[in-house]
Design an enzyme around this catalytic site. Structure first.
Site, PDB file in Angstrom:
ATOM      1  N   ASN A 173       0.844  -1.585   0.263  1.00 20.76           N
ATOM      2  CA  ASN A 173      -0.353   0.016  -0.048  1.00 20.76           C
ATOM      3  C   ASN A 173       0.799   1.070  -0.351  1.00 20.76           C
ATOM      4  O   ASN A 173       0.441   2.124  -0.206  1.00 20.76           O
ATOM      5  CB  ASN A 173      -1.144   0.100   1.372  1.00 20.76           C
ATOM      6  CG  ASN A 173      -1.181   1.483   1.740  1.00 20.76           C
ATOM      7  OD1 ASN A 173      -2.180   1.689   0.930  1.00 20.76           O
ATOM      8  ND2 ASN A 173      -0.814   1.594   2.596  1.00 20.76           N
ATOM      9  N   LYS A 233       4.505  16.955 -10.598  1.00 18.49           N
ATOM     10  CA  LYS A 233       4.914  17.847 -11.585  1.00 18.49           C
ATOM     11  C   LYS A 233       4.750  17.826 -13.222  1.00 18.49           C
ATOM     12  O   LYS A 233       4.729  16.562 -13.835  1.00 18.49           O
ATOM     13  CB  LYS A 233       7.125  17.870 -11.347  1.00 18.49           C
ATOM     14  CG  LYS A 233       7.467  18.717 -10.252  1.00 18.49           C
ATOM     15  CD  LYS A 233       7.188  20.376 -10.669  1.00 18.49           C
ATOM     16  CE  LYS A 233       7.997  21.117  -9.576  1.00 18.49           C
ATOM     17  NZ  LYS A 233       7.286  22.282  -9.095  1.00 18.49           N
ATOM     18  N   ASN A 248      -2.488  11.160 -15.940  1.00 17.21           N
ATOM     19  CA  ASN A 248      -2.821  12.108 -15.702  1.00 17.21           C
ATOM     20  C   ASN A 248      -2.224  13.113 -15.397  1.00 17.21           C
ATOM     21  O   ASN A 248      -1.073  12.973 -15.038  1.00 17.21           O
ATOM     22  CB  ASN A 248      -2.822  12.120 -13.952  1.00 17.21           C
ATOM     23  CG  ASN A 248      -4.034  12.886 -13.362  1.00 17.21           C
ATOM     24  OD1 ASN A 248      -5.270  13.775 -13.590  1.00 17.21           O
ATOM     25  ND2 ASN A 248      -3.727  12.678 -11.925  1.00 17.21           N
ATOM     26  N   TYR A 296       4.045   9.362 -11.335  1.00 14.86           N
ATOM     27  CA  TYR A 296       2.696   8.472 -10.141  1.00 14.86           C
ATOM     28  C   TYR A 296       2.399   7.403 -11.953  1.00 14.86           C
ATOM     29  O   TYR A 296       2.189   6.685 -11.201  1.00 14.86           O
ATOM     30  CB  TYR A 296       2.253   8.870  -9.634  1.00 14.86           C
ATOM     31  CG  TYR A 296       1.138   8.521  -8.987  1.00 14.86           C
ATOM     32  CD1 TYR A 296       1.681   7.988  -7.565  1.00 14.86           C
ATOM     33  CD2 TYR A 296      -0.256   8.291  -9.181  1.00 14.86           C
ATOM     34  CE1 TYR A 296       0.498   7.789  -6.616  1.00 14.86           C
ATOM     35  CE2 TYR A 296      -1.034   8.393  -8.218  1.00 14.86           C
ATOM     36  CZ  TYR A 296      -0.973   7.874  -7.451  1.00 14.86           C
ATOM     37  OH  TYR A 296      -1.443   7.278  -6.299  1.00 14.86           O
ATOM     38  N   LYS A 308       1.846   3.080 -11.013  1.00 10.51           N
ATOM     39  CA  LYS A 308       0.534   2.205 -10.964  1.00 10.51           C
ATOM     40  C   LYS A 308       0.138   1.404 -11.901  1.00 10.51           C
ATOM     41  O   LYS A 308      -0.080   0.903 -12.164  1.00 10.51           O
ATOM     42  CB  LYS A 308       0.212   3.739 -10.705  1.00 10.51           C
ATOM     43  CG  LYS A 308      -0.006   4.357  -9.829  1.00 10.51           C
ATOM     44  CD  LYS A 308      -0.325   3.326  -7.864  1.00 10.51           C
ATOM     45  CE  LYS A 308       0.089   3.714  -6.824  1.00 10.51           C
ATOM     46  NZ  LYS A 308       0.585   3.341  -5.249  1.00 10.51           N
TER      47      LYS A 308
HETATM   48  P1  NAD Z   1      -0.621   8.775   2.519  1.00  6.79           P
HETATM   49  O1  NAD Z   1       0.466   9.829   1.584  1.00  6.79           O
HETATM   50  O2  NAD Z   1      -2.021   8.923   3.128  1.00  6.79           O
HETATM   51  O3  NAD Z   1       0.141   7.380   3.208  1.00  6.79           O
HETATM   52  C1  NAD Z   1       1.222   6.656   2.544  1.00  6.79           C
HETATM   53  C2  NAD Z   1       1.579   5.864   3.577  1.00  6.79           C
HETATM   54  O4  NAD Z   1       2.689   5.154   3.025  1.00  6.79           O
HETATM   55  C3  NAD Z   1       2.013   6.866   4.973  1.00  6.79           C
HETATM   56  O5  NAD Z   1       2.028   6.381   6.394  1.00  6.79           O
HETATM   57  C4  NAD Z   1       4.424   6.863   4.222  1.00  6.79           C
HETATM   58  O6  NAD Z   1       4.447   7.160   5.310  1.00  6.79           O
HETATM   59  C5  NAD Z   1       3.989   5.622   3.834  1.00  6.79           C
HETATM   60  N1  NAD Z   1       5.507   5.090   3.293  1.00  6.79           N
HETATM   61  C6  NAD Z   1       5.735   6.403   2.311  1.00  6.79           C
HETATM   62  N2  NAD Z   1       6.788   5.779   1.948  1.00  6.79           N
HETATM   63  C7  NAD Z   1       7.269   5.152   2.031  1.00  6.79           C
HETATM   64  C8  NAD Z   1       8.744   3.924   2.634  1.00  6.79           C
HETATM   65  N3  NAD Z   1       9.631   4.038   0.930  1.00  6.79           N
HETATM   66  N4  NAD Z   1       8.605   2.986   3.369  1.00  6.79           N
HETATM   67  C9  NAD Z   1       7.185   3.065   4.123  1.00  6.79           C
HETATM   68  N5  NAD Z   1       6.369   3.217   4.078  1.00  6.79           N
HETATM   69  C10 NAD Z   1       5.681   4.717   3.080  1.00  6.79           C
HETATM   70  O7  NAD Z   1      -1.380   7.986   0.905  1.00  6.79           O
HETATM   71  P2  NAD Z   1      -2.594   6.902   1.222  1.00  6.79           P
HETATM   72  O8  NAD Z   1      -4.059   8.297   0.892  1.00  6.79           O
HETATM   73  O9  NAD Z   1      -3.709   7.126   1.875  1.00  6.79           O
HETATM   74  O10 NAD Z   1      -2.694   6.272  -0.594  1.00  6.79           O
HETATM   75  C11 NAD Z   1      -2.727   4.908   0.160  1.00  6.79           C
HETATM   76  C12 NAD Z   1      -2.352   3.866  -1.236  1.00  6.79           C
HETATM   77  O11 NAD Z   1      -3.319   3.988  -2.186  1.00  6.79           O
HETATM   78  C13 NAD Z   1      -1.117   4.481  -2.276  1.00  6.79           C
HETATM   79  O12 NAD Z   1       0.063   3.725  -3.104  1.00  6.79           O
HETATM   80  C14 NAD Z   1      -1.529   6.031  -3.544  1.00  6.79           C
HETATM   81  O13 NAD Z   1      -1.529   5.659  -4.427  1.00  6.79           O
HETATM   82  C15 NAD Z   1      -2.807   5.212  -3.349  1.00  6.79           C
HETATM   83  N6  NAD Z   1      -4.204   5.816  -3.563  1.00  6.79           N
HETATM   84  C16 NAD Z   1      -4.818   6.357  -3.724  1.00  6.79           C
HETATM   85  C17 NAD Z   1      -5.473   7.711  -3.952  1.00  6.79           C
HETATM   86  C18 NAD Z   1      -6.664   8.471  -3.149  1.00  6.79           C
HETATM   87  O14 NAD Z   1      -7.212   8.963  -3.201  1.00  6.79           O
HETATM   88  N7  NAD Z   1      -5.919   8.701  -1.679  1.00  6.79           N
HETATM   89  C19 NAD Z   1      -5.744   7.148  -4.933  1.00  6.79           C
HETATM   90  C20 NAD Z   1      -5.432   5.711  -5.601  1.00  6.79           C
HETATM   91  C21 NAD Z   1      -4.255   5.373  -5.071  1.00  6.79           C
END
Ligand code: NAD
Length: 450
Positions: free
Chosen positions: A291, A298, A350, A356, A360
């Site tokens: 996750n 950018k 996007n 990104y 993905k």
């Molecule tokens: P978030 O930024 O709130 O949380 C991400 C977590 O990953 C954080 O706790 C961060 O510390 C941890 N993290 C980052 N780099 C890390 C590393 N190198 N090692 C260990 N931990 C690490 O993000 P979110 O919105 O909860 O998203 C979670 C996942 O869902 C991501 O993969 C994101 O790309 C994907 N996603 C989110 C959305 C959205 O709308 N929020 C949409 C599509 C996909």
């Protein structure tokens, strides 16, 4: 992040929104908040082939109220159209028109589910392929026509029949509040792998839950979607090891304390990450959820190496390395299931997100290419592509863009982290092992990349 508009149009501004023709999203029925009255409403099973009666019997055995004909004045929890018999587009007419006639009886947050043969251009005649592909267009269009939180999704049978265990699990998921934010999507069942779960088993929690006795590793578990995933897997009975960056250690500990799990402070891009995970596990992993993810947006013309490389490293390279090393060391348990976070940006692309979207889309490719390996161990690997989910990541968006992004889906609202977590719990369950190499969108049928 609270969607104030959603509260207003379901409260003081209900009439104003109606008069002005503004979007009127409704509060979705989720697991735990689905009214008992909805659970008791009947499911209408339509279809002229023998499959429809077999399916109706399966639903009856699981305690559901079932109808084979719509009855005047009765509200329906779901309409299931079994279309696996169709060989030519002309065969669809009687059943789809019956679906249409029953739609007005569908309850708020009700479901339309089609079940059909998966399109297969290599092995089907042109007429059969036109039919099977046609059903996907039908289902997606019905999803666009749904109102009041109702959804439409499909189950595609790829070389299996209606009795495959994963058809049952897919049905339980799609019928329940666990799929509240999934619409216009398909679950392809491609093998008889997996355990047959009853509806009660699928919906149970704790020691009786569908993940009971299994160990799950969740990366990025300190907050947002990752914290919801960890909590949900624990709710369904799994023992969870949560991984996150050392600077997120305190938040991670809080989540893990709440669910009786174990914290592992670790940067997943470090070369020794697979070894650290192995040490924390002390044995093979049953469920692995990739996750952790970052954005460094950018436009490509302004992209520097640091922004490009960091996103690729966290979002795709780390999980490729961890999967490969755990497999090499024989640390995936028999029946192990992996679920990775992709994104609708990886499907549609996007603006400002070349890095990104590359990472993905890479997750989607990695997932499809790893399916055979996981099937050989009796397990599966799948991805989830969330659309707009209310988290810290999307809270950073400019206000107007955020408002527009929320409304640009058939459900006219953003999803909650729990919606992604429920889809992951389903794909991590033993009932779902016949679904492999797929990417499921949890996006409310977002128009992006639809
Ligand atoms: P978030 O930024 O709130 O949380 C991400 C977590 O990953 C954080 O706790 C961060 O510390 C941890 N993290 C980052 N780099 C890390 C590393 N190198 N090692 C260990 N931990 C690490 O993000 P979110 O919105 O909860 O998203 C979670 C996942 O869902 C991501 O993969 C994101 O790309 C994907 N996603 C989110 C959305 C959205 O709308 N929020 C949409 C599509 C996909």
């Amino acid at each position: 992040m609270k969607d104030t508009y959603l509260s207003l149009v379901n409260g003081p501004l209900k009439q104003v929104a109606k008069t002005l023709g503004l979007p009127q999203p409704v509060e979705l029925n989720r697991f735990g908040s689905t009214p008992a009255s909805y659970e008791k409403q009947p499911v209408l099973v339509l279809g002229t082939g023998p499959g429809a009666q077999g399916l109706a019997d399966q639903l009856l055995e699981n305690g559901l109220e079932v109808r084979r004909n719509a009855q005047t004045g009765e509200k329906l929890r779901a309409i299931i159209a079994v279309l696996d018999y169709a060989q030519s587009p002309a065969d669809l007419s009687p059943v789809v028109l019956e679906v249409g006639a029953a739609l007005r009886s569908l309850a708020a947050c009700g479901r339309v589910i089609t079940i059909s043969t998966a399109p297969d251009a290599q092995n089907q005649t042109p007429e059969q392929a036109a039919t099977t592909q046609g059903i996907t267009g039908f289902t997606r269009s019905v999803a666009h026509e749904m109102r009041a939180g109702a959804t439409a999704n499909g189950i595609l049978l790829d070389g299996v029949d209606l009795t495959a265990p994963s058809v049952a699990a897919a049905l339980w998921f799609l019928l329940s509040g666990k799929s509240a934010y999934v619409s216009g999507q398909f679950l392809t069942v491609s093998s008889d792998a997996g355990q047959r779960l009853s509806l009660d088993e699928f919906m149970s929690t704790g020691d009786a839950g569908p993940l009971s006795g299994r160990t799950a590793v969740v990366t990025g578990a300190a907050r947002g979607i990752g914290a919801a995933i960890a909590e949900n897997l624990a709710r369904d009975g799994a023992y969870v090891i949560g991984v996150d960056m050392p600077q997120a250690g305190q938040a991670l500990a809080q989540v893990m304390n709440r669910i009786g799990g174990k914290s592992l402070q670790l940067d997943i891009t470090s070369a020794d990450a697979p070894d650290k995970i192995t040490e924390a596990l002390g044995g093979p992993v049953d469920i692995l959820v990739h996750n952790a993810g970052i954005t460094r947006d950018k436009m490509l013309a302004n992209m520097d190496a640091a922004k490009w490389d960091s996103v690729i490293a966290v979002n795709i390279a780390a999980q490729t390395m961890i999967n490969a090393r755990l497999a090499e060391k024989g640390l995936f348990a028999e029946g192990a299931q992996v679920v990775s976070l992709a994104s609708t940006s990886g499907i549609a692309g996007n603006r400002g997100q070349t890095n990104y979207a590359t990472s993905k889309a890479g997750v989607i490719g990695l997932t499809a290419a790893s399916a055979e390996d996981f099937a050989a161990r009796g397990g599966a690997i799948n991805a989830i592509a969330p659309g707009f989910i209310e988290t810290d990541m999307t809270a950073k968006m400019p206000t107007l863009t955020r408002q527009v992004a929320r409304r640009l889906s058939s459900l006219q609202q953003g999803g909650q982290p729990i919606d992604v977590a429920e889809a992951i719990g389903f794909l991590a369950s033993s009932g779902a092992r016949g679904i492999n190499g797929q990417t499921l969108r949890v996006c409310g049928q977002n128009m992006v990349g639809a």
